[in-house]
Design a protein around this motif. Structure first.
Motif, PDB file in Angstrom:
ATOM      1  N   HIS A 290       0.863  -1.180   0.000  1.00  0.00           N
ATOM      2  CA  HIS A 290       0.000   0.000   0.000  1.00  0.00           C
ATOM      3  C   HIS A 290       0.903   1.234   0.000  1.00  0.00           C
ATOM      4  N   GLU A 291       0.806   2.019  -1.048  1.00  0.00           N
ATOM      5  CA  GLU A 291       1.792   3.067  -1.302  1.00  0.00           C
ATOM      6  C   GLU A 291       1.140   4.445  -1.283  1.00  0.00           C
ATOM      7  N   ASP A 292       1.801   5.340  -0.582  1.00  0.00           N
ATOM      8  CA  ASP A 292       1.396   6.744  -0.537  1.00  0.00           C
ATOM      9  C   ASP A 292       2.615   7.561  -0.960  1.00  0.00           C
ATOM     10  N   LYS A 293       2.543   8.143  -2.148  1.00  0.00           N
ATOM     11  CA  LYS A 293       3.657   8.903  -2.693  1.00  0.00           C
ATOM     12  C   LYS A 293       3.281  10.377  -2.746  1.00  0.00           C
ATOM     13  N   LYS A 294       4.174  11.206  -2.245  1.00  0.00           N
ATOM     14  CA  LYS A 294       3.959  12.650  -2.247  1.00  0.00           C
ATOM     15  C   LYS A 294       5.233  13.338  -2.694  1.00  0.00           C
ATOM     16  N   GLY A 295       5.064  14.441  -3.379  1.00  0.00           N
ATOM     17  CA  GLY A 295       6.245  15.175  -3.808  1.00  0.00           C
ATOM     18  C   GLY A 295       5.896  16.575  -4.258  1.00  0.00           C
ATOM     19  N   PHE A 296       6.913  17.402  -4.324  1.00  0.00           N
ATOM     20  CA  PHE A 296       6.735  18.764  -4.824  1.00  0.00           C
ATOM     21  C   PHE A 296       7.949  19.138  -5.663  1.00  0.00           C
ATOM     22  N   TYR A 297       7.787  20.168  -6.462  1.00  0.00           N
ATOM     23  CA  TYR A 297       8.879  20.668  -7.285  1.00  0.00           C
ATOM     24  C   TYR A 297       8.794  22.182  -7.369  1.00  0.00           C
ATOM     25  N   GLY A 298       9.906  22.794  -7.657  1.00  0.00           N
ATOM     26  CA  GLY A 298       9.976  24.220  -7.923  1.00  0.00           C
ATOM     27  C   GLY A 298      10.995  24.477  -9.008  1.00  0.00           C
ATOM     28  N   SER A 299      10.726  25.431  -9.882  1.00  0.00           N
ATOM     29  CA  SER A 299      11.604  25.668 -11.018  1.00  0.00           C
ATOM     30  C   SER A 299      11.629  27.149 -11.361  1.00  0.00           C
ATOM     31  N   LEU A 300      12.815  27.640 -11.694  1.00  0.00           N
ATOM     32  CA  LEU A 300      12.994  29.020 -12.144  1.00  0.00           C
ATOM     33  C   LEU A 300      13.745  29.006 -13.464  1.00  0.00           C
ATOM     34  N   ARG A 301      13.183  29.670 -14.470  1.00  0.00           N
ATOM     35  CA  ARG A 301      13.815  29.770 -15.783  1.00  0.00           C
ATOM     36  C   ARG A 301      13.892  31.241 -16.178  1.00  0.00           C
ATOM     37  N   TRP A 302      15.093  31.664 -16.548  1.00  0.00           N
ATOM     38  CA  TRP A 302      15.314  33.054 -16.947  1.00  0.00           C
ATOM     39  C   TRP A 302      16.019  33.079 -18.290  1.00  0.00           C
TER      40      TRP A 302
END
Length: 698
Positions: A290-302
């Motif tokens: 039984h799997e609970d996957k969580k994640g986040f990301y952030g990105s900056l492009r100039w």
């Protein structure tokens, strides 16, 4: 009735013309059957004729597809909108040279030009230039990247090596998923689906708005519930799974500067079956994690535009936590890239950059032995990658250009690597181009292959005919890494391509390639038996099977893509992939079947038909044939996807989508997991209803 007879006759005659075009008369056909853009239907079907599409993935700068000396294919917004699909792996089935197969309800095997399988590590996948591979096996968990197709601008797929610009893992190809940027026109887009089978329900919403002068922002929310697949083994149970994703972005433009900031969060809840080894009959059983996957990301492009060229800065960060009952796996990635692209005189274009990546990961299983049978030491590990690269494109004559690329990667878990490439483009006619390439590339080091690891894969019952003590003890076999410093796979590639685009109604793209691999994973031999005790106190013999990278392999193949619009209301596309495999092992053995290179079909054929029945009704079909997987005894299959869409008004539309139709067996297997395989799952027909409401349209 006469009008429909004329349309039917015109389409039939056009198909005959297409046959002679491919065989012997391309230039004559182009002169006699040319159409202007004004003759095409009012929908953007002309966007599906890809040759004039601007792409960035082949050379890390803007160029038209027809002038790119690489095997590149673009899945545009119109492709995604017209197809009866709801996820990225299914979208990649359109691409010649790509192998896509469903393993279980939430697992896919995605690869290009061979070396496939669920744990393939030879395809570099990017989202807006941000690499999304997991360092555990250097592949992609596609359920964690369940982006709504409405949030995607296009998907650029480069088949063949791209390591000279993109670095390790770009061995057999690159998939660059380019998302939609915020739009200045404020509006709301809504979409909902409901069905039975794999696609049970989903809800998507997006809001674009202007924040101030020269800047826009968006927020989108997507949630989806997916149905279980049916297992071949009646004792194996499939499970539903669901995912949610929040994406946001902000864009600011002023003079020569463009700044994009994006961030997002995802969550996946699923139940995945793994094969758990036992020391008593039946010797193995499914372990439901039984799997609970969580994640986040952030990105900056100039991006900064100057009169001499363009500066580009990319900074990314992502964090993923996988808390399951069978294992724990977490990873954090930080990377940055600084690039310059500009002209050196009138005949040269240079792209050069610096890249750095830092990764932390943590893997563990329950201490009581209730998890999957993996031992990985050390449990926590970090790695660093530093790279420098350049590509110089020189115009040798008005019809000939050459590109020389080189990248140096220094990875803390492996040796430094040099990945060069040479590409040449020759335009023999305004509608015909030949190109050739010679490249080298290598894979990315993974935790499994660059740590002390052991993966238990089989238990042998006691053998009464053997001498004690083996006659009374079960035997546990495990795939082990002897020195925890596995050599990366290396590729030498030769490619030859031809493109033909006589008019806006017909195009042809063909590629021949030969890939020569070194350091393919195989089996070195067995170690000495060792007596061990299980957690319950039962004795058994443990025999390690040592892996090494002494294998060699050659792939030869042919990829073909034809696009044709025979009449105003009809667009056709055909693609084919033929793959031939030769392999061998030096000081190694594959008799136990651990070579994972045979989990791809040797031929595929896909036919797409997009038909505008009238101004409100569309009927779109994809028919595909996939050859057998001889290594895993998975038979060939043929199936079709159909979408019937009705446009109520400029803002509201409804469609009925049916998938996996017309197979003679009604259910079929596409692929099986290479290791920890608890059993195969079948793909069956299903349908779902889709409603779209876009308030940004007038």
């Amino acid at each position: 009735m006469a009008m429909w007879q004329q349309v039917r006759l015109r389409c039939q005659l056009s198909l005959i013309v297409l046959f002679f075009t491919v065989v012997s008369l391309p230039e004559l056909w182009a002169q006699e059957q040319s159409m202007s853009a004004d003759d095409l239907i009012d929908l953007p079907l002309e966007a599906l004729m890809q040759m004039d599409t601007t792409v960035v993935s082949a050379s890390k700068r803007d160029e038209t597809l027809k002038n790119s000396p690489a095997a590149i294919y673009v899945i545009g917004k119109e492709d995604l909108r017209r197809a009866a699909i709801s996820n990225i792996p299914d979208a990649l089935r359109m691409v010649p040279g790509m192998q896509v197969a469903k393993v279980s309800s939430n697992e896919w095997a995605v690869s290009a030009r061979g070396l496939g399988g669920r744990y393939a590590r030879y395809l570099l996948v990017l989202i807006d230039g941000r690499s999304i591979y997991t360092s555990l096996f250097s592949g992609v968990n596609w359920d964690e990247q369940n982006i709504s197709l409405e949030d995607i601008e296009r998907i650029e797929v480069v088949r063949g090596p791209g390591g000279s610009l993109w670095g390790a893992n770009a061995v057999n190809g690159i998939v660059n998923i380019i998302t939609r940027k915020p739009e200045a026109l404020a509006g709301i887009q809504l979409r909902a689906t409901v069905g039975d089978g794999e696609e049970k329900s989903s809800v998507y919403g997006r809001v674009d708005f202007a924040t101030q002068a020269n800047s826009e922002a968006f927020v989108s929310l997507y949630t989806q519930k997916n149905g279980a697949l049916v297992a071949v083994n009646p004792n194996l149970k499939g499970h539903d799974w669901q995912s949610s994703r929040l994406n946001s972005g902000w864009q600011f433009q002023q003079a020569q500067n463009t700044l994009n900031i994006s961030a997002g969060f995802f969550e996946v809840q699923s139940t995945t079956p793994w094969a758990k080894q036992l020391l008593e009959p039946p010797w193995a059983k499914p372990l439901y994690s039984h799997e609970d996957k969580k994640g986040f990301y952030g990105s900056l492009r100039w991006q900064h535009q100057t009169r001499y060229g363009q500066w580009y800065l990319l900074i990314n960060s992502d964090d993923t936590q996988r808390d399951t009952t069978a294992y724990h796996w977490s990873t954090r990635n930080y990377d940055a890239e600084w690039q310059w692209t500009g002209g050196l005189g009138q005949r040269q274009m240079l792209t050069a950059g610096l890249y750095s990546r830092y990764t932390e990961s943590d893997f563990s299983v329950p201490a009581d032995g209730s998890g999957i049978d993996i031992l990985l030491r050390p449990e926590k590990q970090s790695s660093k990658t530093h790279s420098i690269y350049f590509q110089d494109t020189l115009t040798l004559s008005p019809t000939v250009s050459a590109s020389l690329g080189l990248r140096l990667d220094d990875h803390s878990l492996s040796h430094s690597s040099v990945q060069p490439s040479l590409r040449i483009m020759w335009q023999t006619h305004k509608s015909q181009r030949f190109w050739g390439a010679m490249s080298k590339a290598n894979s990315t080091p993974s935790r499994i292959l660059n740590s002390q690891s052991a993966l238990s894969f089989a238990t042998l019952p006691p053998d009464a005919s053997a001498q004690p003590p083996a006659s009374f003890l079960p035997v546990r076999l495990s795939l082990s890494n002897r020195d925890s410093n596995e050599v990366d796979v290396k590729l030498l590639s030769f490619e030859l391509g031809y493109r033909y685009s006589a008019s806006e109604v017909f195009s042809l793209d063909a590629v021949f390639f030969e890939h020569r691999y070194e350091n393919i994973l195989g089996v070195e031999g067995t170690g000495d038996p060792e007596f061990r005790m299980s957690y319950s106190g039962q004795g058994y013999l443990h025999i390690p099977i040592y892996a090494n990278a002494q294998g060699v392999r050659e792939n030869q193949g042919f990829e073909l893509a034809l696009a044709y619009q025979p009449c105003d209301q009809w667009f056709l596309q055909y693609s084919a992939t033929i793959l031939d495999v030769e392999q061998g092992f030096e000081q190694s053995d594959d008799s136990l079947g651990f070579n994972l290179a045979e989990t791809v079909p040797q031929q595929q054929h896909i036919l797409r038909s997009l038909w505008r029945v009238n101004k409100q009704l569309d009927l779109d079909t994809i028919v595909r044939y996939v050859g057998a997987l001889e290594k895993t005894n998975v038979p060939s299959y043929a199936s079709a996807d159909i979408k019937l869409a009705y446009t109520i008004n400029t803002q509201l539309s409804i469609s009925l989508n049916a998938r996996n139709l017309f197979n003679s067996d009604k259910q079929y297997i596409e692929s099986e997991r290479e290791i920890f395989n608890a059993g195969a799952f079948t793909v069956e027909p299903y349908a779902y209803l889709k409603i779209e409401w876009d308030l940004t349209r007038d």
